[in-house]
Motif scaffolding. Sequence first.
Motif, PDB file in Angstrom:
ATOM      1  N   LEU A 122       5.016   5.057   1.380  1.00 42.81           N
ATOM      2  CA  LEU A 122       5.001   6.391   1.341  1.00 42.81           C
ATOM      3  C   LEU A 122       4.635   6.775   0.056  1.00 42.81           C
ATOM      4  O   LEU A 122       4.335   8.091   0.045  1.00 42.81           O
ATOM      5  N   LEU A 123       5.161   6.389  -1.100  1.00 38.58           N
ATOM      6  CA  LEU A 123       5.083   6.770  -2.293  1.00 38.58           C
ATOM      7  C   LEU A 123       3.867   6.667  -2.690  1.00 38.58           C
ATOM      8  O   LEU A 123       3.290   7.695  -3.476  1.00 38.58           O
ATOM      9  N   ASN A 124       3.104   5.604  -2.296  1.00 38.25           N
ATOM     10  CA  ASN A 124       1.628   5.685  -2.703  1.00 38.25           C
ATOM     11  C   ASN A 124       0.824   6.719  -1.857  1.00 38.25           C
ATOM     12  O   ASN A 124      -0.247   7.391  -2.481  1.00 38.25           O
ATOM     13  N   TYR A 125       1.229   6.983  -0.717  1.00 46.35           N
ATOM     14  CA  TYR A 125       0.635   7.983   0.204  1.00 46.35           C
ATOM     15  C   TYR A 125       0.835   9.666  -0.791  1.00 46.35           C
ATOM     16  O   TYR A 125      -0.076  10.339  -0.723  1.00 46.35           O
ATOM     17  N   ILE A 126       2.180   9.664  -1.167  1.00 48.98           N
ATOM     18  CA  ILE A 126       2.295  10.806  -1.985  1.00 48.98           C
ATOM     19  C   ILE A 126       1.665  11.189  -3.140  1.00 48.98           C
ATOM     20  O   ILE A 126       1.051  12.026  -3.360  1.00 48.98           O
ATOM     21  N   ALA A 127       1.628   9.878  -3.848  1.00 48.01           N
ATOM     22  CA  ALA A 127       0.883   9.961  -5.289  1.00 48.01           C
ATOM     23  C   ALA A 127      -0.808  10.258  -5.054  1.00 48.01           C
ATOM     24  O   ALA A 127      -1.496  10.760  -5.682  1.00 48.01           O
ATOM     25  N   ASP A 128      -1.431   9.637  -3.650  1.00 45.77           N
ATOM     26  CA  ASP A 128      -2.753   9.773  -3.508  1.00 45.77           C
ATOM     27  C   ASP A 128      -2.816  11.279  -3.260  1.00 45.77           C
ATOM     28  O   ASP A 128      -3.927  11.554  -3.146  1.00 45.77           O
ATOM     29  N   SER A 129      -2.099  11.798  -2.278  1.00 42.04           N
ATOM     30  CA  SER A 129      -2.317  13.199  -1.823  1.00 42.04           C
ATOM     31  C   SER A 129      -1.874  14.321  -2.819  1.00 42.04           C
ATOM     32  O   SER A 129      -2.160  15.356  -2.621  1.00 42.04           O
ATOM     33  N   SER A 130      -1.179  13.880  -4.015  1.00 38.84           N
ATOM     34  CA  SER A 130      -0.569  14.935  -4.666  1.00 38.84           C
ATOM     35  C   SER A 130      -0.520  14.745  -6.253  1.00 38.84           C
ATOM     36  O   SER A 130       0.416  14.568  -6.850  1.00 38.84           O
ATOM     37  N   SER A 131      -1.904  14.688  -6.705  1.00 34.63           N
ATOM     38  CA  SER A 131      -2.188  14.484  -8.167  1.00 34.63           C
ATOM     39  C   SER A 131      -1.351  15.469  -9.070  1.00 34.63           C
ATOM     40  O   SER A 131      -1.161  15.153 -10.511  1.00 34.63           O
ATOM     41  N   ASN A 132      -1.115  16.412  -8.580  1.00 36.74           N
ATOM     42  CA  ASN A 132      -0.431  17.621  -9.463  1.00 36.74           C
ATOM     43  C   ASN A 132       0.983  17.575  -9.493  1.00 36.74           C
ATOM     44  O   ASN A 132       1.742  18.557  -9.944  1.00 36.74           O
ATOM     45  N   LEU A 133       1.675  16.546  -8.990  1.00 39.35           N
ATOM     46  CA  LEU A 133       3.084  16.487  -8.633  1.00 39.35           C
ATOM     47  C   LEU A 133       3.786  16.381 -10.138  1.00 39.35           C
ATOM     48  O   LEU A 133       3.133  15.691 -11.103  1.00 39.35           O
TER      49      LEU A 133
END
Length: 291
Positions: A125-136
Amino acid sequence: MASPSCLEQFPPAPPSLTHPVMKDGECRNWAELPSDLTSSILRRLGSIDVLENAQKVCTSWRRVCKDPALWRKIDMCNSGDLGEDLAYLTLTLGINLEIMCRHAVDLSRGGLVEIDIWHFATDSLLNYIADSSSNLRSLKLVKCSPVTSEELTEALVKLPLLEELEVSYCSLSAESLKVVGQSCPNLKTLKLIRLWVIRFPSVNDNDDALAISESMHGLSHLQLISNKLTDAGIEAILYNCPDLEHLDVRQCFSVGFSGDLRKRCFERVKVFRKPFDSACDYPHQEAVYHL
């Protein structure tokens, strides 16, 4: 998306949300509110409430719930008891918080800037978030035991704009802290909460403090509850983090304040929380001593 059976855990929308409300002789249909006002109201709900309740009220609310602007912040920490027994939720009730969270990330369409997750985060899940949300800009993880230090680090290095990181009762090694500091140069706030005081009361360890002092020079807010750092660790942080304004070392019982260290802490930072200060105001206080 969670299966329909999960709706059993949530009450049906109150009549006031789906039918006109009478007050002083006036009739108001909440479904006809302007979309910007509806969006403002929905932002006050947690993401789980929006996905499981609000978007099912009516067509107009569902349309607002699909607006990426509503998902710039994802709050998955309001699950309460729902987050404590994931096996029961998934197998018996059909609620899968990870699938729900992925759906919320998809709805943001790359615009996610802040996300809070309690209990259920995983490496994938964390890698999915990071791959989808580079502006986090902000990531907060609380009691996510399935997360490994290696995979969390892999996700964090994909987030160069990150400004705030909280890792409470999760795995993140000192070596990983250093990598994160080098990969996230904009990091201003770090909250790192350990369980070492309870599990290993006789261990002193400045590895976290040294990793922070060597790689996170721009920190302004640092919280190290239940860490095993000593005076040497605080000295290193004070010397290498010149912008530090808030330092919280509650439950750090290996700090002895030799010499004038206590005085320099109070002079150096605007807000200083000492080892024996009360932790009763901490939101995850059930896992720390109450002093």
